[in-house]
Design an enzyme around this catalytic site. Structure first.
Site, PDB file in Angstrom:
ATOM      1  CG  ASP A  23      -1.915   1.109   0.960  1.00  0.00           C
ATOM      2  OD1 ASP A  23      -1.856   1.430  -0.109  1.00  0.00           O
ATOM      3  OD2 ASP A  23      -3.189   1.238   1.693  1.00  0.00           O
TER       4      ASP A  23
HETATM    5  C1  BGC Z   1      -4.894   3.687  -0.033  1.00  0.00           C
HETATM    6  C2  BGC Z   1      -5.188   2.093  -0.925  1.00  0.00           C
HETATM    7  C3  BGC Z   1      -5.053   3.418  -2.333  1.00  0.00           C
HETATM    8  C4  BGC Z   1      -3.632   3.357  -2.698  1.00  0.00           C
HETATM    9  C5  BGC Z   1      -3.138   4.267  -3.519  1.00  0.00           C
HETATM   10  C6  BGC Z   1      -3.703   4.094   0.089  1.00  0.00           C
HETATM   11  O1  BGC Z   1      -3.623   5.299   1.313  1.00  0.00           O
HETATM   12  O2  BGC Z   1      -5.157   2.842   1.082  1.00  0.00           O
HETATM   13  O3  BGC Z   1      -5.827   1.740  -0.764  1.00  0.00           O
HETATM   14  O4  BGC Z   1      -4.965   1.336  -3.393  1.00  0.00           O
HETATM   15  O5  BGC Z   1      -3.907   4.811  -1.470  1.00  0.00           O
HETATM   16  O6  BGC Z   1      -4.447   5.331  -4.154  1.00  0.00           O
END
Ligand code: BGC
Length: 740
Positions: free
Chosen positions: A266
């Site tokens: 993530d």
């Molecule tokens: C989130 C994800 C997301 C990623 C990309 C993160 O902060 O937890 O769910 O896909 O950002 O934007």
């Protein structure tokens, strides 16, 4: 060298792909390999420079078609090996056409709705050059304080697995290489929904048995559905942050489940291993994440900075890197990127076209859950009322109705409730609007007078309240889940006018509504309904559509009941109506033993305000004659459970028929009810249907003490009905396997 070296790869078989990946790998420098493992979010100029050097495998959050094509051109024509880019974007519930938030889509209990919404999201986003979305979010969510419940498919493993599978199919289509398919991503693996107290990014402690029986099934289902990618969660699972959790990412995901695609971290979750106190510095964070099985790093650069030296010092074996990179290259092959990295725009005709908008409207309409309808105030009839007061900060706000994660939707494309109502009633009803409060959070009475005034002179008031988009979603958690600001006061003030109130709620989570329920005549829960929310809600209010949504999460009465979900364990002292004691009924200085001695709170009822699966209709359904095809079911066989359902009202409508079971005795205790099947069916007025579910004993399996997935013999209860509180029940037994 250019992309031409990849020509003639059309229609390659899997084995050809693998050998091509191997031959490509053999030509790659270590730096190029690590480049493939990096997903960057920089500005275009910086990106272009890094791409030319072979330092980028994927780009994040770029949606301008020309820019994407230019980046793909650089990657395929100006680098040594011409490897195309993954272009990732959070296409969570629509791209330009915004559908209801995922929790709203889940309320449709319709895999078809969820699949077509994802399909259109894929068509629109792929048309802009995006080839990878970070959805579905299939974290079981049992805490409505958690802002990310909005992105989820609710509290139940079966519903979430079924709808998550539909979403994967919608995004990925029949073939990833079709130019309207995009790669899906099962996230956030795993357990993130159990964040303590609903505070985002928080610790999760989930015993392995609970993890396997509740939190992992949707991810296993996504694997079975062929999901192209996985995302490792930010969260700490039982002391080991998932991004560094080899047991979860490798032993379970890869070895047990045989998942073959890449795992992405993530956002900055690799350097966060240091913040968690799990790695001493970013170098060891890179080591932990790589060893655990994170193939690609999102947004941060720990891999870029440290993998080379970790490999050179033999902390990481190059074979491991080759395997990881080959997963990424294979995905690029599967997406057809080596053959056609560029996107030809057919844009203006495809985005927000009338078909997409009509699906958005249907999805929003099927997602609306009717929670209350006293004296059948709904549906409204434009021939029976002369005047309507529309009140509330969410009645005419195209932006807020889109909800969280709607980066590529535009407020100007939304049709609001106010404009849809006006359009629907035309001149036959006098519609007056007062915002009442500037935003859903306003803490003042400034707009109350006007609201009271228009309500006083109207036949009916429609109040459109709830939460603005910003109050749910990532890092947008609440410790109180009532209507924020002075909305309760606004309801009370409008109630005093004596005009009946129809309350429409747009929100990213269940709200606690117990206090305001007596003040309103009807409640329609619309979640954040997206671009076409206004027409969907209007048609529902005026009976052009009949509400058919059902809650994908239990609605608590008070915040103190959380976690509250229908599939709870029985406990040794289950709450019951007979034993329940209310705080107001306790005698002064009563002996303590008189307080029921069961698992309840004194100051609220033990049940949900609205149970999982609940949702009213404008018609009435009657369920009877539940029957099993055989009482004794040998292990390994299937059996049928049937019910007769009749539409005893005079409106044709959909009903979501739900089947629940209870395994009465297990080697580990089992929930008091578990959803095992559902069907959305249509019944004309007066029509009856026999609805049959087929269940195989394998579907009764759960992870036992040895963490083996197995069904156990014994007695089961089975219910069929219109919500999880249904009482229509019969039973069956599962017999031990015959010994041959
Ligand atoms: C989130 C994800 C997301 C990623 C990309 C993160 O902060 O937890 O769910 O896909 O950002 O934007």
């Amino acid at each position: 060298m250019s992309a031409n070296i990849h020509q003639q790869r059309n229609n390659t078989q899997d084995s050809d792909k693998e050998s091509y990946v191997l031959s490509l790998l053999s030509k790659m420098t270590l730096q190029e390999k690590i480049g493939q493992m990096s997903q960057l979010n920089n500005d275009c100029e910086t990106l272009a420079i890094s791409i030319k050097k072979g330092l980028v495998g994927a780009v994040l959050n770029e949606v301008d078609l020309d820019t994407i094509n230019e980046l793909q051109r650089i990657a395929t024509q100006e680098t040594r090996l011409g490897i195309p880019l993954l272009i990732g974007r959070d296409v969570i519930h629509g791209f330009n056409t915004i559908f209801p938030i995922p929790l709203g889509q889940a309320a449709s209990w319709s895999p078809d709705v969820v699949e077509i919404c994802a399909k259109i999201s894929a068509i629109e986003s792929s048309n802009s050059g995006v080839n990878w979305t970070f959805a579905p979010m299939i974290d079981i969510s049992r805490d409505p304080r958690w802002g990310r419940i909005a992105e989820s498919l609710g509290e139940d493993p079966y519903l979430c697995s079924t709808l998550g599978t539909a979403m994967v199919k919608g995004f990925q289509g029949d073939k990833l290489s079709d130019n309207t398919s995009i790669a899906a991503c099962a996230k956030h693996f795993a357990g993130y929904g159990a964040s303590e107290s609903g505070r985002d990014y928080n610790t999760t402690n989930i015993p392995e048995n609970e993890l396997r029986n509740v939190y992992l099934p949707p991810f296993k289902a996504a694997t079975n559905a062929g999901v192209a990618t996985f995302m490792a969660s930010f969260s700490d699972l039982n002391g080991i942050p998932v991004t560094g959790n080899k047991w979860l990412l490798d032993d379970i995901l890869r070895t047990e489940w045989q998942y073959r695609g890449p795992v992405v971290s993530d956002w900055e979750s690799i350097p966060q291993l240091v913040t968690h106190g799990f790695a001493v510095d970013e170098k060891s964070a890179a080591l932990e994440a790589c060893n655990a099985g994170v193939d690609m790093e999102m947004a941060s650069d720990n891999y870029a900075q440290h993998l080379t030296s970790l490999i050179k010092s033999n902390k990481i074996n190059i074979n491991k890197i080759d395997i990881m990179v080959s997963r990424i290259l294979k995905l690029k092959f599967d997406l057809g990127l080596f053959e056609s990295p560029f996107t030809k725009s057919t844009a203006s005709t495809k985005h927000l076209n009338s078909f997409h908008l009509s699906v958005a409207k249907q999805a929003a309409s099927k997602s609306c859950v009717l929670l209350k309808n006293s004296k059948q105030i709904l549906p409204l009839s434009k021939t029976k009322i002369d005047s309507l007061a529309v009140i509330g900060p969410l009645a005419d706000d195209g932006y807020e109705q889109m909800g969280t994660w709607a980066f590529d939707g535009k407020a100007k494309h939304s049709i609001t409730c106010l404009s849809a109502i006006k359009d629907y009633v035309k001149d036959s009803v006098d519609v007056k609007f007062a915002i009442g409060m500037e935003t859903s959070r306003s803490n003042n009475y400034d707009g109350f007078c006007e609201a009271i005034q228009i309500a006083s002179s109207a036949d009916v008031t429609v109040m459109i309240l709830g939460e603005e988009a910003i109050l749910s979603g990532e890092a947008h958690c609440r410790s109180n889940i009532n209507l924020p600001g002075y909305q309760e006061q606004l309801i009370n003030a409008v109630y005093e006018t004596g005009t009946p109130i129809v309350l429409v709620i747009m929100a990213g989570r269940p709200l606690t509504l117990e206090k305001i329920l007596p003040k309103v005549d009807a409640v329609l829960y619309a979640w954040h309904p997206g671009t076409m929310g206004g027409p969907a809600i209007t048609d529902t209010l005026f009976g052009e559509d009949c509400p058919s949504g059902k809650l994908p999460v239990s609605f608590p009465r008070t915040i103190g009941q959380i976690p509250l979900y229908y599939g709870q364990k029985n406990t040794g002292r289950p709450a019951s109506e007979e034993s329940f004691v209310n705080i107001n009924d306790i005698k002064v200085r009563a002996p303590q033993t008189s307080l029921g001695m069961t698992s309840t709170h004194l100051d609220t009822h033990y049940s949900a305000l609205f149970p999982f699966g609940f949702g009213l209709s404008y018609t009435k359904f009657e369920y009877k004659n539940i029957k099993v095809s055989k009482y004794s079911v040998p292990m390994g066989e299937s059996f049928k459970v049937a019910v007769t359902i009749s539409n005893i009202g005079n409106i044709a409508a959909d009903e979501v028929v739900q089947l629940y079971i209870r395994d009465l005795v297990g080697s580990v205790t089992r929930p008091v009810k578990e959803l095992k099947g559902f069907k959305r069916i249509f019944l004309s007025a007066g029509e009856s249907k026999n609805v049959v579910f087929t269940i195989h004993t394998n579907e009764l399996a759960f992870y036992n003490r040895q963490m083996v997935l197995t069904a156990e013999p014994g007695l089961f209860h089975v219910w069929i009905g219109g919500n999880s509180d249904t009482k229509l029940k019969t039973e069956f037994e599962v017999l031990c396997k015959k010994k041959h």
